[in-house]
Design an enzyme around this catalytic site. Structure first.
Site, PDB file in Angstrom:
ATOM      1  N   GLU A 183       0.866  -1.188   0.000  1.00 46.37           N
ATOM      2  CA  GLU A 183       0.000   0.000   0.000  1.00 46.37           C
ATOM      3  C   GLU A 183       0.896   1.229   0.000  1.00 46.37           C
ATOM      4  O   GLU A 183       1.905   1.268   0.713  1.00 46.37           O
ATOM      5  CB  GLU A 183      -0.904   0.004   1.232  1.00 46.37           C
ATOM      6  N   GLU A 188      -1.881  11.646   4.078  1.00 43.82           N
ATOM      7  CA  GLU A 188      -2.904  11.520   5.106  1.00 43.82           C
ATOM      8  C   GLU A 188      -2.699  12.651   6.100  1.00 43.82           C
ATOM      9  O   GLU A 188      -1.564  12.941   6.492  1.00 43.82           O
ATOM     10  CB  GLU A 188      -2.808  10.173   5.830  1.00 43.82           C
TER      11      GLU A 188
END
Length: 811
Positions: A183, A188
């Site tokens: 991933e 974020e």
């Protein structure tokens, strides 16, 4: 003079020749003024100029060599569904998040040239609150292997928000489910801390990660748009914020415990797709509170761009990590200030550190050569109240003893462990619950470090969520190495997926030929293909290759046992009429090729106590050959019924008419390795969604029991059978009959007993149908899990003595 126009010129800082100007703009302005009681029109020409601040800023990011491959500026009236998929997920789907991801214009829309992902709060009839939000991706529409991925975004501020710009692999089954598949998190930002962004990769089994962060000098990512990039190249991933490099990583792995490590740079050597989403609540950001302004919050994406180079060199090697382990003190103790003779601050990252989280309210103080911990609120997890010492050197093969004194104001427990913060907090010393009394006691915990060297182990005393707030005192902490052993890979055994052949899929080791030995003649080429992540052994046998001058690819010392029967299988491709010779366990087999890739199998019994347990593929004729998926496993009628080897042996089938409505994976996160189908629409026939296994041998006159475990997220039917393979003549006779069962939300075991009344069929087919069973088409999203499939020979049942109500069907 009324109405008279007086020409004038007004210039606002005309640009100098050396100025860096992004825009120069002239504007004529007419204004009515009064002079001596009369109105006069005054005309002015105003020259505007703005400095090009971007060119004045320094940047670490270079676009040299890159070409723009795809972008979305979000300039239309609605989201372009040719570019984006809208994901639908229920609350709690991952990370205990609160939102439902829905396809709604309230949650996903375009506004003023930006995509808007909007959280919506809903009041339920029972007075509870629920949330909806948006999540979109480019899977199967825009998938990319390597490149520069960029987005300009503005994030929402507020407790409980977690916006993200990130990537996942297009085929999650290539290396296995998350985190093995990999991933890439490009951006974020926590809604309660919007001046800091994070860039992360996740990988491996056990789970590991590498994370970088960047904190703005002033302002917040929620106040204005910022640009986030990740540059993904073979063997290197770099993160940028507004052109500033914040993190680079080149050391990762793709492995499954007990099954070997895939050749670097896996898992980051496969196509990925882009995801944009706004999560509400969950493990990391926590849930919204009274300060969260849901109504006036949103995640804005100005654009997404993807750049790629013309080509990439994938011939990269994994860097060798040098781990420097510090020495202990003169007493052999690796703990610093273990006698608490120094009164530390406890708030930095040096030596002893005291932490609270998730509702924990506590304090700590060093005095009288011990540390006193007082707790007001124990919090919701064991680490809500925590005393740690980081940066402990842990050596592979080290045998350690952790020793400490401790007591409490009242009888209670705490947990003690040694973790690996840089390896996703996996445990070197498993969390151990310690019972404390009011009398000081000495505790000794012994363990062996089996992982690779780590300079940054962490001792943890976890005192939260223990059912007590009684004070704790700890003293005389030591960690000493008492012995050291050599840890080796050892002899070959049985892999976790049941295979006796190591690297049978040719994805491990140097040049992906790990565990295989090659004996080749002059001019022969033996390699592993890697086109579109399809890895197969390729053997080019030159002219002159013969029985006396062969090319051999072999693996020695398989853990095969005398007297046992095994099933051998592999796929192979080569020119029609040519043969591959296979020598295994002292036996020899010939397999004729037909010009297409097909599966070959054979059963073998190891004879003799000291039998040869080598496996060799021998090529005695010039030509090009391909081999893959080599397996030797204990003989059973159904292969890989536990799904420990992923979908090996199975063929998940979805009709093309509903292919976009069905996804499948072997779930190892929430299940103990189970086939997991997520279905949005079943289609109009049972056969349109199937899990199949070919080449099941069914003998004439023999009785069988076919069983499986299954469940569904909604009440629905499932059908399964052993049947004839009718792919050549459309004869799909169900030897077992077609068993239809009602699935519940918990696993149940379902079985059918039958006798093979036809001729022996070595190529029968296991079929588990999940389409419109019984003609019942379902257009509601749901999930089916299947596990523990078994087919066994049984004696003829005594039907007259069958217990009433037992789940059996006889055909």
């Amino acid at each position: 003079m009324a109405g008279t126009l007086l020409p004038a010129s007004l210039t606002v800082r005309a640009p100098e020749p050396d100025d860096k100007v992004s825009e120069v703009r002239n504007e004529e302005v007419v204004k009515m003024i009064t002079i001596d009681g009369e109105e006069v029109s005054l005309k002015a020409t105003i020259t505007y100029q703005t400095e090009n601040k971007e060119e004045e800023q320094t940047t670490d990011l270079s676009y040299e060599g890159y070409n723009l491959k795809w972008e979305d500026q979000f300039e239309g009236e609605s989201l372009n569904r040719d570019d984006w998929n809208v994901e639908l997920h229920d609350p709690g789907w991952v990370n205990n998040e609160l939102q439902s991801y829905v396809d709604s214009p309230e949650n996903i829309y375009l506004q003023d040239g930006s995509l808007v992902l909007k959280p919506v709060e809903n009041m339920n009839e029972d007075g509870s609150v629920s949330y909806t939000s948006g999540r979109i991706n480019t899977q199967h529409k825009h998938d990319f292997k390597y490149g520069l991925f960029e987005a300009r975004v503005k994030v929402p501020e507020g407790q409980g928000f977690l916006p993200a710009f990130w990537m996942m692999p297009t085929d999650e089954n290539l290396y296995g489910q998350w985190p093995r598949c990999g991933e890439i998190d490009i951006m974020e930002v926590l809604g309660n801390n919007t001046d800091t962004s994070y860039g992360t990769i996740h990988y491996g089994n056990p789970h590991s990660e590498s994370q970088g962060s960047y904190t703005l000098d002033e302002g917040a990512f929620s106040e204005e748009y910022h640009v986030f990039d990740v540059e993904w190249e073979p063997g290197k991933i770099s993160w940028y914020v507004d052109g500033k490099l914040i993190h680079t990583e080149d050391n990762w792995y793709s492995a499954t415990e007990g099954q070997g490590e895939i050749t670097y740079p896996a898992p980051f050597d496969q196509p990925f797709y882009i995801i944009l989403n706004l999560a509400v609540g969950g493990n990391w950001p926590g849930n919204p509170d009274d300060t969260t302004d849901i109504e006036n919050s949103a995640y804005y994406i100005d654009y997404v761009k993807v750049y790629q180079k013309d080509s990439y060199d994938e011939n990269v090697t994994k860097p060798i990590e040098e781990v420097i382990l510090r020495d202990p003190d003169e007493n052999g103790n690796y703990i610093i200030n273990g006698d608490f003779s120094v009164k530390e601050e406890l708030t930095d990252d040096k030596d002893w550190v005291f932490l609270t989280a998730l509702g924990g309210e506590a304090g700590a103080e060093i005095r009288n050569n011990e540390i006193e911990v007082t707790t007001e609120n124990e919090g919701t997890v064991d680490y809500s109240v925590q005393l740690v010492q980081p940066n402990l050197p842990m050596k592979q093969g080290g045998v350690y003893q952790l020793s400490f004194n401790a007591y409490a104001d009242a009888d209670r427990t705490m947990k003690v462990g040694i973790s690996a913060p840089e390896r996703s907090f996996r445990r070197y010393l498993n969390d151990t619950e310690i019972s404390l009394t009011q009398e000081k006691q000495t505790y000794n915990l012994d363990f062996t470090m089996t992982d690779s060297n780590d300079a940054n182990g962490r001792l943890e005393f976890n005192m939260g969520a223990a059912g007590s707030t009684s004070g704790i005192r700890i003293s005389n902490v030591s960690l000493k190495k008492t012995d050291e052993i050599v840890i080796t890979d050892g002899e070959k055994g049985i892999l976790a997926d049941g295979n006796y052949v190591y690297n049978g899929s040719f994805q491990e080791g140097e040049e992906r030929l790990g565990y295989w030995d090659v004996q080749k003649n002059d001019g022969a080429e033996v390699s592993v293909t890697n086109e579109n992540n399809i890895r197969r052994l390729m053997v080019n046998a030159p002219e002159g290759t013969s029985a006396n001058n062969p090319v051999i690819v072999l693996q020695t010392d398989l853990a095969l046992s005398s007297g046992n029967t095994y099933a051998m299988s592999f796929t192979a491709e080569g020119e029609p009429g040519k043969k591959i010779l296979v020598k295994v366990a002292g036996q020899q087999y010939e397999f004729e090729l037909n010009g297409e890739e097909q599966e070959y199998d054979n059963k073998l019994t190891v004879a003799g106590e000291h039998a040869d347990t080598d496996l060799a593929f021998v090529f005695e004729t010039p030509g090009t050959y391909y081999i893959d998926n080599v397996r030797i496993e204990e003989d059973s009628l159904i292969k890989n019924g536990s799904f420990n080897a992923g979908f090996s042996g199975y063929e998940p089938y979805v009709d093309s008419s509903i292919s976009s409505d069905v996804t499948y994976v072997v779930d190892s996160l929430s299940e103990d390795n189970a086939a997991d189908f997520t279905i949005n629409n079943t289609g109009d026939a049972a056969w349109k969604i199937q899990l199949k296994q070919n080449n099941v041998e069914i003998e004439k006159g023999q009785w069988y029991r076919l069983s499986l475990d299954a469940k569904a997220s909604i009440p629905r039917e499932l059908m399964f059978a052993i049947q004839r393979d009718g792919s050549s003549d459309d004869d799909w006779t169900p030897y077992s009959g077609e068993k239809i069962v009602e699935l519940g939300t918990e696993y149940n075991n379902y079985e059918t007993v039958f006798q093979m009344t036809g001729e022996t069929d070595p190529k029968a087919l296991l079929s588990i149908s999940m389409g419109a069973v019984g003609g019942n088409q379902i257009a509601v999203k749901h999930r089916i899990c299947i596990d523990n499939i078994n087919l066994e020979k049984i004696d003829a049942p005594d039907i007259g003595k069958q217990p009433v109500g037992e789940e059996k069907t006889f055909w």
